[in-house]
Design an enzyme around this catalytic site. Sequence first.
Site, PDB file in Angstrom:
ATOM      1  N   TRP A  88      -2.848  -2.733  -1.461  1.00 19.69           N
ATOM      2  CA  TRP A  88      -2.424  -4.103  -1.729  1.00 19.69           C
ATOM      3  C   TRP A  88      -3.224  -4.964  -0.757  1.00 19.69           C
ATOM      4  O   TRP A  88      -3.034  -4.885   0.447  1.00 19.69           O
ATOM      5  CB  TRP A  88      -0.921  -4.226  -1.499  1.00 19.69           C
ATOM      6  CG  TRP A  88      -0.326  -5.526  -1.902  1.00 19.69           C
ATOM      7  CD1 TRP A  88       0.129  -5.860  -3.145  1.00 19.69           C
ATOM      8  CD2 TRP A  88      -0.074  -6.680  -1.072  1.00 19.69           C
ATOM      9  NE1 TRP A  88       0.627  -7.137  -3.140  1.00 19.69           N
ATOM     10  CE2 TRP A  88       0.509  -7.667  -1.878  1.00 19.69           C
ATOM     11  CE3 TRP A  88      -0.298  -6.963   0.275  1.00 19.69           C
ATOM     12  CZ2 TRP A  88       0.877  -8.913  -1.401  1.00 19.69           C
ATOM     13  CZ3 TRP A  88       0.069  -8.210   0.761  1.00 19.69           C
ATOM     14  CH2 TRP A  88       0.647  -9.171  -0.086  1.00 19.69           C
ATOM     15  N   GLU A 108       9.035 -14.775 -10.201  1.00 21.52           N
ATOM     16  CA  GLU A 108       8.261 -13.610  -9.774  1.00 21.52           C
ATOM     17  C   GLU A 108       7.821 -12.726 -10.926  1.00 21.52           C
ATOM     18  O   GLU A 108       6.765 -12.100 -10.844  1.00 21.52           O
ATOM     19  CB  GLU A 108       8.960 -12.800  -8.673  1.00 21.52           C
ATOM     20  CG  GLU A 108      10.185 -12.031  -9.065  1.00 21.52           C
ATOM     21  CD  GLU A 108      10.798 -11.254  -7.906  1.00 21.52           C
ATOM     22  OE1 GLU A 108      10.069 -10.780  -7.033  1.00 21.52           O
ATOM     23  OE2 GLU A 108      12.026 -11.111  -7.883  1.00 21.52           O
ATOM     24  N   HIS A 165      17.741 -36.620  -4.849  1.00 23.69           N
ATOM     25  CA  HIS A 165      16.920 -36.975  -3.684  1.00 23.69           C
ATOM     26  C   HIS A 165      15.469 -36.544  -3.860  1.00 23.69           C
ATOM     27  O   HIS A 165      14.736 -36.428  -2.883  1.00 23.69           O
ATOM     28  CB  HIS A 165      17.519 -36.357  -2.418  1.00 23.69           C
ATOM     29  CG  HIS A 165      18.906 -36.835  -2.146  1.00 23.69           C
ATOM     30  ND1 HIS A 165      19.188 -38.107  -1.716  1.00 23.69           N
ATOM     31  CD2 HIS A 165      20.106 -36.213  -2.325  1.00 23.69           C
ATOM     32  CE1 HIS A 165      20.500 -38.256  -1.603  1.00 23.69           C
ATOM     33  NE2 HIS A 165      21.076 -37.111  -1.974  1.00 23.69           N
ATOM     34  N   LYS A 195      13.913 -14.903  -9.433  1.00 23.87           N
ATOM     35  CA  LYS A 195      13.735 -13.841 -10.435  1.00 23.87           C
ATOM     36  C   LYS A 195      12.777 -14.297 -11.524  1.00 23.87           C
ATOM     37  O   LYS A 195      11.878 -13.581 -11.918  1.00 23.87           O
ATOM     38  CB  LYS A 195      15.065 -13.465 -11.102  1.00 23.87           C
ATOM     39  CG  LYS A 195      16.033 -12.629 -10.342  1.00 23.87           C
ATOM     40  CD  LYS A 195      15.656 -11.190 -10.135  1.00 23.87           C
ATOM     41  CE  LYS A 195      14.861 -11.040  -8.870  1.00 23.87           C
ATOM     42  NZ  LYS A 195      15.602 -10.792  -7.662  1.00 23.87           N
ATOM     43  N   GLU A 199      18.357 -17.600  -6.444  1.00 24.63           N
ATOM     44  CA  GLU A 199      18.036 -16.240  -6.880  1.00 24.63           C
ATOM     45  C   GLU A 199      17.548 -16.245  -8.333  1.00 24.63           C
ATOM     46  O   GLU A 199      16.589 -15.549  -8.684  1.00 24.63           O
ATOM     47  CB  GLU A 199      19.276 -15.340  -6.690  1.00 24.63           C
ATOM     48  CG  GLU A 199      19.176 -13.922  -7.193  1.00 24.63           C
ATOM     49  CD  GLU A 199      18.067 -13.097  -6.538  1.00 24.63           C
ATOM     50  OE1 GLU A 199      17.426 -13.550  -5.583  1.00 24.63           O
ATOM     51  OE2 GLU A 199      17.826 -11.985  -7.052  1.00 24.63           O
ATOM     52  N   CYS A 204       0.809  -1.231   0.000  1.00 24.05           N
ATOM     53  CA  CYS A 204       0.000   0.000   0.000  1.00 24.05           C
ATOM     54  C   CYS A 204       0.845   1.285   0.000  1.00 24.05           C
ATOM     55  O   CYS A 204       1.896   1.335   0.630  1.00 24.05           O
ATOM     56  CB  CYS A 204      -0.881   0.063   1.226  1.00 24.05           C
ATOM     57  SG  CYS A 204      -1.904  -1.369   1.488  1.00 24.05           S
ATOM     58  N   LYS A 227       6.765  -4.195  -3.651  1.00 22.27           N
ATOM     59  CA  LYS A 227       8.195  -3.897  -3.565  1.00 22.27           C
ATOM     60  C   LYS A 227       8.656  -3.875  -2.121  1.00 22.27           C
ATOM     61  O   LYS A 227       9.737  -4.339  -1.796  1.00 22.27           O
ATOM     62  CB  LYS A 227       8.463  -2.534  -4.222  1.00 22.27           C
ATOM     63  CG  LYS A 227       9.917  -2.117  -4.228  1.00 22.27           C
ATOM     64  CD  LYS A 227      10.726  -2.982  -5.151  1.00 22.27           C
ATOM     65  CE  LYS A 227      12.198  -2.684  -5.109  1.00 22.27           C
ATOM     66  NZ  LYS A 227      12.981  -3.803  -5.688  1.00 22.27           N
ATOM     67  N   ASN A 271      -2.021   2.079   5.755  1.00 25.55           N
ATOM     68  CA  ASN A 271      -1.117   0.978   5.355  1.00 25.55           C
ATOM     69  C   ASN A 271      -0.881   0.131   6.599  1.00 25.55           C
ATOM     70  O   ASN A 271      -0.784   0.674   7.689  1.00 25.55           O
ATOM     71  CB  ASN A 271       0.263   1.504   4.953  1.00 25.55           C
ATOM     72  CG  ASN A 271       0.242   2.246   3.666  1.00 25.55           C
ATOM     73  OD1 ASN A 271      -0.791   2.328   3.024  1.00 25.55           O
ATOM     74  ND2 ASN A 271       1.381   2.803   3.291  1.00 25.55           N
ATOM     75  N   GLY A 272      -0.692  -1.178   6.401  1.00 21.82           N
ATOM     76  CA  GLY A 272      -0.378  -2.038   7.540  1.00 21.82           C
ATOM     77  C   GLY A 272      -1.531  -2.981   7.834  1.00 21.82           C
ATOM     78  O   GLY A 272      -2.455  -3.129   7.035  1.00 21.82           O
ATOM     79  N   ARG A 286       5.404   0.028  -5.575  1.00 26.45           N
ATOM     80  CA  ARG A 286       5.332  -0.719  -4.316  1.00 26.45           C
ATOM     81  C   ARG A 286       4.409  -1.930  -4.429  1.00 26.45           C
ATOM     82  O   ARG A 286       4.466  -2.822  -3.602  1.00 26.45           O
ATOM     83  CB  ARG A 286       4.804   0.202  -3.192  1.00 26.45           C
ATOM     84  CG  ARG A 286       5.727   1.344  -2.869  1.00 26.45           C
ATOM     85  CD  ARG A 286       5.030   2.370  -2.005  1.00 26.45           C
ATOM     86  NE  ARG A 286       4.778   1.892  -0.663  1.00 26.45           N
ATOM     87  CZ  ARG A 286       5.597   2.062   0.364  1.00 26.45           C
ATOM     88  NH1 ARG A 286       6.718   2.712   0.204  1.00 26.45           N
ATOM     89  NH2 ARG A 286       5.282   1.596   1.552  1.00 26.45           N
TER      90      ARG A 286
HETATM   91  O1  M6R Z   1      13.345  -4.806   0.878  1.00 26.15           O
HETATM   92  P1  M6R Z   1      13.846  -6.175   1.238  1.00 26.15           P
HETATM   93  O2  M6R Z   1      15.192  -6.470   0.676  1.00 26.15           O
HETATM   94  O3  M6R Z   1      13.794  -6.428   2.715  1.00 26.15           O
HETATM   95  O4  M6R Z   1      12.821  -7.162   0.549  1.00 26.15           O
HETATM   96  C1  M6R Z   1      12.888  -8.535   0.742  1.00 26.15           C
HETATM   97  C2  M6R Z   1      12.082  -9.271  -0.290  1.00 26.15           C
HETATM   98  O5  M6R Z   1      10.731  -8.912  -0.208  1.00 26.15           O
HETATM   99  C3  M6R Z   1      12.588  -8.998  -1.709  1.00 26.15           C
HETATM  100  O6  M6R Z   1      13.933  -9.295  -1.850  1.00 26.15           O
HETATM  101  C4  M6R Z   1      11.772  -9.831  -2.736  1.00 26.15           C
HETATM  102  O7  M6R Z   1      12.053 -11.179  -2.588  1.00 26.15           O
HETATM  103  C5  M6R Z   1      12.088  -9.322  -4.147  1.00 26.15           C
HETATM  104  N1  M6R Z   1      10.887  -9.085  -4.873  1.00 26.15           N
HETATM  105  C6  M6R Z   1      12.934 -10.243  -4.938  1.00 26.15           C
HETATM  106  O8  M6R Z   1      13.203  -9.783  -6.219  1.00 26.15           O
END
Ligand code: M6R
Length: 594
Positions: free
Chosen positions: A73, A474, A490, A471, A467, A2, A589, A99-100, A27
Site C-alpha cells: 500500500w 468510502e 451555519h 460508509k 458514520e 501492506c 483495512k 510494512n511500515g 488489508r
Molecule cells: O481498526 P480500527 O478500528 O482502529 O480502524 C480505524 C479506522 O481506520 C476504520 O474504522 C476506518 O475508518 C474504516 N474503514 C471505516 O469503515
Amino acid sequence: MCGIMAYIGKKQAYPILMNGLKKLEYRGYDSSGVALMNGSLSLLKKEGKVSVLEDFAINKKTDGNIGLGHTRWATHGVPSDINAHPHQSQSGRYTIVHNGIIENHDHLRSMLIKKGYHFHSETDTEVMVQLVEWLQTKYRLSTSGALARALEMVEGSFAIVLFDLHYPDQLWAARRQSPLVLGIGPGELYISSDAMPLAEYIDTVIYLENDTFAEMNDCGSYQLYDLNLQQVIQPISKIKQDELICDMQGFSSFMEKEIHEQPKAISRLLNAGNQVGLDQDFDRIIITACGTSWHSGLIAKYLFEKYARINVEVEYASEFRYRNPVLSSKDLVIGISQSGETADTIAALELAKENGCQTLALVNVKNSTISRLVDQSVFLEAGPEIGVASTKAFTNQLVGLISILNTLMGKSNPEFSKQLNNELKRLPMAIDRVLKSIDVQKVSELLSHARNALFLGRGTMYPIALEGALKLKEISYIHAEGYPAGEMKHGPIALIDENMPVIAICNDDEHLPKILSNVEEVKARKGKIIVIKSKNVTLPKGLADCSIEIPDFHEVIAPIAYALPLQLIAHDTASLLNLDVDKPRNLAKSVTVE
Ligand code: M6R
C-alpha cells in the site's frame, strides 16, 4: 495496509505465498510481489492485484522452498512495478519485504548515496535493505549483527522479512510497531502480518514483540533476539482455525455477509461474559480512536455523560498523540479499534500509559498490539472483519460500550441497569428482524445518481450520521458529509438544491421536533429528502421523498439499529455503481502507518 507472507520449510513456497497474499488482500494494497529461492533468486513484482502477479508468474520460475511475499500500500512512491516489494540491496545479496514507514529514510538514503549506493525505487524500504548490506560490509558483521544495527538506526515502524543469498536456507524477521506473526509448524515456519492466512497450515504462533527479530532455518528451528543480540523467549499462542478461516457464504461481498452477521456477532459478545473491572477511581474518561471506531466513541460520550454523569472526551488518536494533552492517573483512557493495529491509536494509548493513565481497549483482534499494550481489554467477538468498511465491529463496539455504561451505572442505578440488560438480551433478535425487513433499494438508486449527500442527525444520531456518511463515501466514492442537524444553517445549507440528497435520521427522542424543523428547512430549498425514522414517528405529509422505517428502540440501543439501514444503503449504492465494496480504492483495512 501492506501485507507480508513468507515461508521457510520443505514445501513449495510459491502456492503458500499466493494463497496468503490473497487472504491479505482485504488489508488494502496496490501492488504485490514475491521472491523465491531456488538455487538462484526469482523476483516477481507487479502493480495491481495479486491476480495480475499470478498471471505474470505463469511460465516463470516459481519453485523453491523459501519465499517472501508482499502486498504494498503505497506510502513512499507511486504504485508501480519498481516500487513493489521485495527490494534488494546493491549487490543483490539481501532481499527484503517491509510494512511500515522508515521515518529517517531521507537522511539514511543521502548517507548511503555518499557511500556509493544507487537506488532504483522511491521507497523507504530500499533504504533499509541497503543499510543492512552497508553495515554488513563495513563492519564485517553477521547478517543478524547487521540487521540488529540497522534496526537501531532506523526510526519509525516496520515489520520485515529478510533473505540473505549467502545463507540460502535461512530467513530473518523483525518488527517495531507494525505487527508480525511467526507461525510454527513441524519442520517449517511461516511469517505473516496477521494470523488469519496461517490458520489453514498451523495453529501455533508467536506474536513477535517490538524490537526483536527471529533467525529461522528451513528445518523449522528459530531463535529470537533483541537488538543487543541477546536471546529472548516470547510466549507461544494457539490460534483457533475456525475463528479465522472465512468465506463469503453465498453473499455478494464480505461486507454484505458481515452486515447480516451482526445479530450473531452481538450474541457472541453478550454471551462471552466479558467483565470490565472499573474499581480504580477516575475523574474523567478519554476515548481515543480513528474513523468508524471514533464514531462509536462519540456515541459513548453522549450516553455516558447523560446517564452516568461522567465527563467524557473523545479524541482523534492522530491529534491526541501530538497535542500534549493534560493527563493524570485520574484519567481512564479507552482506545477503540477493530484491528488493534491502528498506528495512531497505539501511539495515543502509549502516551496515556506514559502519563500514568489507566488504559482500557475495545478491540476485535485478539493478541493485537493494542490488546497487549493496555491494562485491560474487552474483546469485541465480532469475528474476522474482511470488508474494509467496518460494520459488525462498529455495532459490537457500541454493545461493548453500552456494557461499560451498565457497569458504571450498576451500583448507582440498579433499575436502569436491569432495564439495559433486558434491552441487550433482546437486541440480536430485534436487529435480525430489522435486517430482514428493511428495503433500501429506492434510496440506493437515488444515491447512485448523486455526486454529493448530506447526512443529518441530532444527539446520538449525529455520530450515526457521521458514520452513514463515512460508509457511503468510502465504498461508493460519492462525496458525503455528516452534520449535526442544528449546524446545517451555519454553512452546509448553502449546498442544498434539487440535486442534493439529504438523509435525515429521525429517531423518536427529545430531538425529534428540532430535526423535523431542520428537514423542513431542506425541503424549503428543494433538497431531496430521505428520512430514516422509527415507527412511532409520523412525518408531515409530503415532507420526505422516501423513507425507511425501523421499530422503536430504547434510546441507548437505537444507534445500533439505525446503523443497519445506513450500512445497507452504502453497500447497495456501491454495488449499483459496480464498485468493489470490500476493497475500495486507496483504503486499507488496518492502518498501520500514521
Ligand atoms: O481498526 P480500527 O478500528 O482502529 O480502524 C480505524 C479506522 O481506520 C476504520 O474504522 C476506518 O475508518 C474504516 N474503514 C471505516 O469503515
